[in-house]
Write a protein that holds these residues in place. Structure first.
Motif, PDB file in Angstrom:
ATOM      1  N   VAL A 171      27.240  51.675  42.230  1.00  0.00           N
ATOM      2  CA  VAL A 171      26.487  51.024  41.173  1.00  0.00           C
ATOM      3  C   VAL A 171      27.211  49.576  41.023  1.00  0.00           C
ATOM      4  N   GLU A 172      26.619  48.595  41.037  1.00  0.00           N
ATOM      5  CA  GLU A 172      27.130  47.118  41.100  1.00  0.00           C
ATOM      6  C   GLU A 172      27.859  46.845  39.706  1.00  0.00           C
ATOM      7  N   GLU A 173      27.289  47.436  38.434  1.00  0.00           N
ATOM      8  CA  GLU A 173      27.848  47.299  37.272  1.00  0.00           C
ATOM      9  C   GLU A 173      29.143  47.918  37.115  1.00  0.00           C
ATOM     10  N   LYS A 174      29.245  49.158  37.777  1.00  0.00           N
ATOM     11  CA  LYS A 174      30.488  49.678  37.822  1.00  0.00           C
ATOM     12  C   LYS A 174      31.588  48.996  38.301  1.00  0.00           C
ATOM     13  N   PHE A 175      31.385  48.243  39.455  1.00  0.00           N
ATOM     14  CA  PHE A 175      32.299  47.524  40.267  1.00  0.00           C
ATOM     15  C   PHE A 175      32.644  46.161  39.338  1.00  0.00           C
ATOM     16  N   ARG A 176      31.560  45.754  38.591  1.00  0.00           N
ATOM     17  CA  ARG A 176      31.964  44.562  37.798  1.00  0.00           C
ATOM     18  C   ARG A 176      32.774  45.039  36.631  1.00  0.00           C
ATOM     19  N   THR A 177      32.684  46.369  35.973  1.00  0.00           N
ATOM     20  CA  THR A 177      33.325  46.712  35.008  1.00  0.00           C
ATOM     21  C   THR A 177      34.855  47.051  35.308  1.00  0.00           C
ATOM     22  N   PHE A 178      35.004  47.691  36.655  1.00  0.00           N
ATOM     23  CA  PHE A 178      36.336  47.685  37.196  1.00  0.00           C
ATOM     24  C   PHE A 178      37.206  46.558  37.310  1.00  0.00           C
ATOM     25  N   ASP A 179      36.293  45.602  37.916  1.00  0.00           N
ATOM     26  CA  ASP A 179      36.812  43.939  38.024  1.00  0.00           C
ATOM     27  C   ASP A 179      37.489  43.537  36.829  1.00  0.00           C
ATOM     28  N   ASP A 180      36.557  43.547  35.838  1.00  0.00           N
ATOM     29  CA  ASP A 180      36.784  42.815  34.469  1.00  0.00           C
ATOM     30  C   ASP A 180      37.876  43.515  33.901  1.00  0.00           C
ATOM     31  N   ILE A 181      37.937  45.123  33.829  1.00  0.00           N
ATOM     32  CA  ILE A 181      39.124  45.660  33.167  1.00  0.00           C
ATOM     33  C   ILE A 181      40.425  45.380  33.660  1.00  0.00           C
ATOM     34  N   LEU A 182      40.376  45.156  35.465  1.00  0.00           N
ATOM     35  CA  LEU A 182      41.545  44.840  35.970  1.00  0.00           C
ATOM     36  C   LEU A 182      41.968  43.447  35.613  1.00  0.00           C
ATOM     37  N   SER A 183      41.264  42.454  35.651  1.00  0.00           N
ATOM     38  CA  SER A 183      41.511  40.982  35.504  1.00  0.00           C
ATOM     39  C   SER A 183      41.983  41.172  33.907  1.00  0.00           C
ATOM     40  N   GLN A 184      41.790  41.837  32.882  1.00  0.00           N
ATOM     41  CA  GLN A 184      42.269  41.859  31.612  1.00  0.00           C
ATOM     42  C   GLN A 184      43.602  42.294  31.841  1.00  0.00           C
ATOM     43  N   ILE A 185      43.810  43.238  32.362  1.00  0.00           N
ATOM     44  CA  ILE A 185      45.430  44.002  32.418  1.00  0.00           C
ATOM     45  C   ILE A 185      46.237  42.800  33.287  1.00  0.00           C
ATOM     46  N   LEU A 186      45.670  42.220  34.378  1.00  0.00           N
ATOM     47  CA  LEU A 186      46.468  41.415  34.763  1.00  0.00           C
ATOM     48  C   LEU A 186      46.896  40.150  34.255  1.00  0.00           C
ATOM     49  N   ASP A 187      45.954  39.474  33.191  1.00  0.00           N
ATOM     50  CA  ASP A 187      46.227  38.410  32.175  1.00  0.00           C
ATOM     51  C   ASP A 187      47.286  38.928  31.196  1.00  0.00           C
ATOM     52  N   MET A 188      46.828  40.207  30.787  1.00  0.00           N
ATOM     53  CA  MET A 188      47.871  40.635  29.764  1.00  0.00           C
ATOM     54  C   MET A 188      49.281  40.683  30.340  1.00  0.00           C
ATOM     55  N   LEU A 189      49.357  41.100  31.540  1.00  0.00           N
ATOM     56  CA  LEU A 189      50.820  41.224  32.123  1.00  0.00           C
ATOM     57  C   LEU A 189      51.494  39.915  32.374  1.00  0.00           C
ATOM     58  N   ASP A 190      50.364  38.949  32.926  1.00  0.00           N
ATOM     59  CA  ASP A 190      51.133  37.598  32.919  1.00  0.00           C
ATOM     60  C   ASP A 190      51.395  36.872  31.770  1.00  0.00           C
ATOM     61  N   ALA A 191      50.447  37.236  30.652  1.00  0.00           N
ATOM     62  CA  ALA A 191      51.102  36.476  29.241  1.00  0.00           C
ATOM     63  C   ALA A 191      52.504  37.106  29.046  1.00  0.00           C
TER      64      ALA A 191
END
Length: 292
Positions: A21-41
């Motif tokens: 399901v493409e929406e699931k892939f987009r959700t995974f991508d979005d949460i991963l990006s938020q985690i990486l951004d949070m750690l970068d900060a």
């Protein structure tokens, strides 16, 4: 020392078991990006244990993590529990996983975590296989009783050297606490979702070693559906009774609604390192040495 780790398999499991399901892939991508951004900060790094198939099926995800400066560890090849494998199946699984991840990131992978901490008293031979493929640091030991493995007599709740049949590995066990006489984890997975944040942080403050572990699926607000009998038995390789499937459904969804916000608060309140950083600060001459 608070060690932050993530187990990464969702993209691959969605492809082979969830219907792509493409929406699931987009959700995974979005949460991963938020985690990486949070750690970068916070200028902090984590270890991301990836299944080998992520390296060949979703290399962009693995490289995205790696390029942000995080350590890539191995989480088996296809997320089959090691206690469901023969020695030769485990050897082949590890060989394929290590090759896939190392080709993806272009460097040696030296850290490992078994799916569901599925190395226990009955399959200690798995440590020999990990050493055979160059693993130096492991985080698979659950030092209590567990359905999928567990070492109730491990005797250490801190980084240790473990020896078995002539090999030695650096072991970073899962952090434990005692509640009503029962030893259990508190700092990751379903335990993190179940316990209130004040309790988790309270336990962390009591110890100078905390191993935190999370899955993307753990922190999705939406609930997963119950597995069918066939899906359960294919994935878990055991009898998919109604009770077993219901217990798995409850464990998988308990506390998910606010889990991501809870994780954000936890990461923002404390300081963290990955396994590679932790290893550089360890005095391995001063830790427990455990013969399995």
């Amino acid at each position: 020392m608070n060690i932050l780790t993530f187990d990464i398999e969702e993209w691959y499991l969605e492809k082979v078991k969830g219907g792509e399901v493409e929406e699931k892939f987009r959700t995974f991508d979005d949460i991963l990006s938020q985690i990486l951004d949070m750690l970068d900060a916070k200028e902090e790094k984590a270890t991301f244990f990836c299944v080998g198939k992520m390296g060949c099926e979703f290399p962009d995800v693995v490289r995205k993590i790696y390029k942000r400066g995080h350590e890539i560890g191995c989480h088996s090849n296809v997320h089959t529990w090691l206690n469901k494998m023969t020695e030769e199946e485990c050897r082949q699984d590890t060989r394929e996983a290590m090759d896939s991840l190392e080709q993806c990131v272009g460097e040696k992978v030296v850290s490992y975590r078994a799916p569901a901490f599925s190395i226990g008293e009955n399959n200690k031979w798995a440590f020999e296989i990990l050493a055979e493929f160059g693993i130096e640091k492991d985080s698979s030991v659950y030092p209590s009783t567990r359905d999928f493995g567990g070492f109730p007599n491990f005797g250490s709740n801190s980084p240790s050297l473990i020896s078995y049949n002539g090999i030695t590995l650096k072991e970073y066990p899962i952090s434990m606490t005692t509640i009503m006489g029962k030893r259990m984890a508190y700092s990751g997975g379903g335990y993190f979702r179940f316990f209130p944040l004040w309790f988790v942080r309270g336990q962390m403050k009591k110890s100078d070693y905390n191993m935190l572990y999370f899955h993307i699926e753990d922190i999705l607000a939406e609930s997963s559906r119950p597995m069918s009998k066939l899906e359960y038995e294919t994935y878990f390789k055991e009898n998919g009774t109604l009770l077993a499937r219901y217990k798995r459904f409850v464990k998988a969804n308990l506390g998910k609604k606010n889990a991501f916000e809870k994780l954000q608060k936890l990461i923002n309140k404390d300081d963290y390192v990955n396994l590679k950083q932790a290893d550089s600060h360890m005095d391995w001459h001063a830790v427990p040495h455990i013969s399995l």
